[in-house]
Design a protein around this motif. Structure first.
Motif, PDB file in Angstrom:
ATOM      1  N   TYR A  69       2.522   9.346   3.745  1.00  0.00           N
ATOM      2  CA  TYR A  69       1.115   8.989   3.947  1.00  0.00           C
ATOM      3  C   TYR A  69       0.242   9.597   2.843  1.00  0.00           C
ATOM      4  O   TYR A  69      -0.635   8.931   2.278  1.00  0.00           O
ATOM      5  CB  TYR A  69       0.634   9.447   5.318  1.00  0.00           C
ATOM      6  CG  TYR A  69      -0.832   9.233   5.523  1.00  0.00           C
ATOM      7  CD1 TYR A  69      -1.333   7.965   5.800  1.00  0.00           C
ATOM      8  CD2 TYR A  69      -1.731  10.287   5.403  1.00  0.00           C
ATOM      9  CE1 TYR A  69      -2.699   7.757   5.957  1.00  0.00           C
ATOM     10  CE2 TYR A  69      -3.088  10.085   5.560  1.00  0.00           C
ATOM     11  CZ  TYR A  69      -3.572   8.826   5.832  1.00  0.00           C
ATOM     12  OH  TYR A  69      -4.919   8.611   5.975  1.00  0.00           O
ATOM     13  N   LEU A  70       0.490  10.863   2.523  1.00  0.00           N
ATOM     14  CA  LEU A  70      -0.314  11.538   1.496  1.00  0.00           C
ATOM     15  C   LEU A  70      -0.128  10.891   0.127  1.00  0.00           C
ATOM     16  O   LEU A  70      -1.096  10.690  -0.612  1.00  0.00           O
ATOM     17  CB  LEU A  70       0.028  13.024   1.446  1.00  0.00           C
ATOM     18  CG  LEU A  70      -0.364  13.822   2.695  1.00  0.00           C
ATOM     19  CD1 LEU A  70       0.183  15.239   2.618  1.00  0.00           C
ATOM     20  CD2 LEU A  70      -1.870  13.823   2.889  1.00  0.00           C
ATOM     21  N   THR A  73      -1.879   7.512   0.058  1.00  0.00           N
ATOM     22  CA  THR A  73      -3.322   7.714  -0.091  1.00  0.00           C
ATOM     23  C   THR A  73      -3.683   8.092  -1.526  1.00  0.00           C
ATOM     24  O   THR A  73      -4.646   7.575  -2.088  1.00  0.00           O
ATOM     25  CB  THR A  73      -3.807   8.803   0.885  1.00  0.00           C
ATOM     26  OG1 THR A  73      -3.499   8.389   2.220  1.00  0.00           O
ATOM     27  CG2 THR A  73      -5.293   9.040   0.765  1.00  0.00           C
ATOM     28  N   GLN A  76      -3.866   5.167  -4.391  1.00  0.00           N
ATOM     29  CA  GLN A  76      -4.706   4.003  -4.120  1.00  0.00           C
ATOM     30  C   GLN A  76      -5.196   3.291  -5.372  1.00  0.00           C
ATOM     31  O   GLN A  76      -5.327   2.072  -5.371  1.00  0.00           O
ATOM     32  CB  GLN A  76      -5.899   4.395  -3.263  1.00  0.00           C
ATOM     33  CG  GLN A  76      -5.536   4.634  -1.833  1.00  0.00           C
ATOM     34  CD  GLN A  76      -6.749   4.965  -0.989  1.00  0.00           C
ATOM     35  OE1 GLN A  76      -7.836   5.193  -1.494  1.00  0.00           O
ATOM     36  NE2 GLN A  76      -6.553   5.001   0.314  1.00  0.00           N
ATOM     37  N   ARG A  87       3.974   0.808  -2.846  1.00  0.00           N
ATOM     38  CA  ARG A  87       3.007   0.747  -1.739  1.00  0.00           C
ATOM     39  C   ARG A  87       3.606   0.011  -0.534  1.00  0.00           C
ATOM     40  O   ARG A  87       3.551   0.512   0.595  1.00  0.00           O
ATOM     41  CB  ARG A  87       1.729   0.049  -2.220  1.00  0.00           C
ATOM     42  CG  ARG A  87       0.584   0.101  -1.241  1.00  0.00           C
ATOM     43  CD  ARG A  87      -0.711  -0.454  -1.847  1.00  0.00           C
ATOM     44  NE  ARG A  87      -1.167   0.399  -2.938  1.00  0.00           N
ATOM     45  CZ  ARG A  87      -1.106   0.091  -4.236  1.00  0.00           C
ATOM     46  NH1 ARG A  87      -0.610  -1.057  -4.632  1.00  0.00           N
ATOM     47  NH2 ARG A  87      -1.553   0.936  -5.141  1.00  0.00           N
ATOM     48  N   GLU A  91       4.424   1.707   3.073  1.00  0.00           N
ATOM     49  CA  GLU A  91       3.772   1.143   4.254  1.00  0.00           C
ATOM     50  C   GLU A  91       4.804   0.693   5.288  1.00  0.00           C
ATOM     51  O   GLU A  91       4.618   0.903   6.489  1.00  0.00           O
ATOM     52  CB  GLU A  91       2.864  -0.022   3.863  1.00  0.00           C
ATOM     53  CG  GLU A  91       1.603   0.422   3.153  1.00  0.00           C
ATOM     54  CD  GLU A  91       0.786  -0.730   2.583  1.00  0.00           C
ATOM     55  OE1 GLU A  91       1.288  -1.882   2.526  1.00  0.00           O
ATOM     56  OE2 GLU A  91      -0.358  -0.469   2.174  1.00  0.00           O
TER      57      GLU A  91
END
Length: 100
Positions: A69-70, A73, A76, A87, A91
């Motif tokens: 998750y980090l 983020t 991006q 990505r 996900e």
């Protein structure tokens, strides 16, 4: 399928693609992190990803969802085919964690 029985190789950049739909194959979390470190132009994103790998080494597989998750983020702003592959892979990993 290639003569060696593996996935087909894309003419764009040599990424392996799924023989069924022609999309880049899904990467594992560690493989995705390695792709970020090797391909992302942002030094801060590469450093964050390297720290995520170190955290997983230290804390084990239980740390993987939070680190994924980090990294997701942090990356991006990264664009391009490899960024999209990373990505989508991260996900998908995180979506699979919600099923558990």
């Amino acid at each position: 399928m290639s003569p060696m029985g593996g996935d087909e190789v894309s003419p764009k950049g040599g990424d392996k693609v799924s023989p069924e739909d022609g999309k880049p194959r899904r990467l594992g979390v560690i493989e995705a992190f390695t792709a970020v470190i090797n391909s992302c132009p942002s030094g801060s994103v590469r450093a964050a990803t390297d720290a995520a790998l170190e955290t997983i080494k230290r804390e084990g597989a239980d740390a993987m969802p939070m680190q994924a998750y980090l990294v997701l983020t942090a990356m991006q702003g990264w664009r391009g085919n490899k960024a999209t592959q990373v990505r989508e892979s991260l996900e998908a990993f995180l979506a699979g964690q919600q099923d558990d």
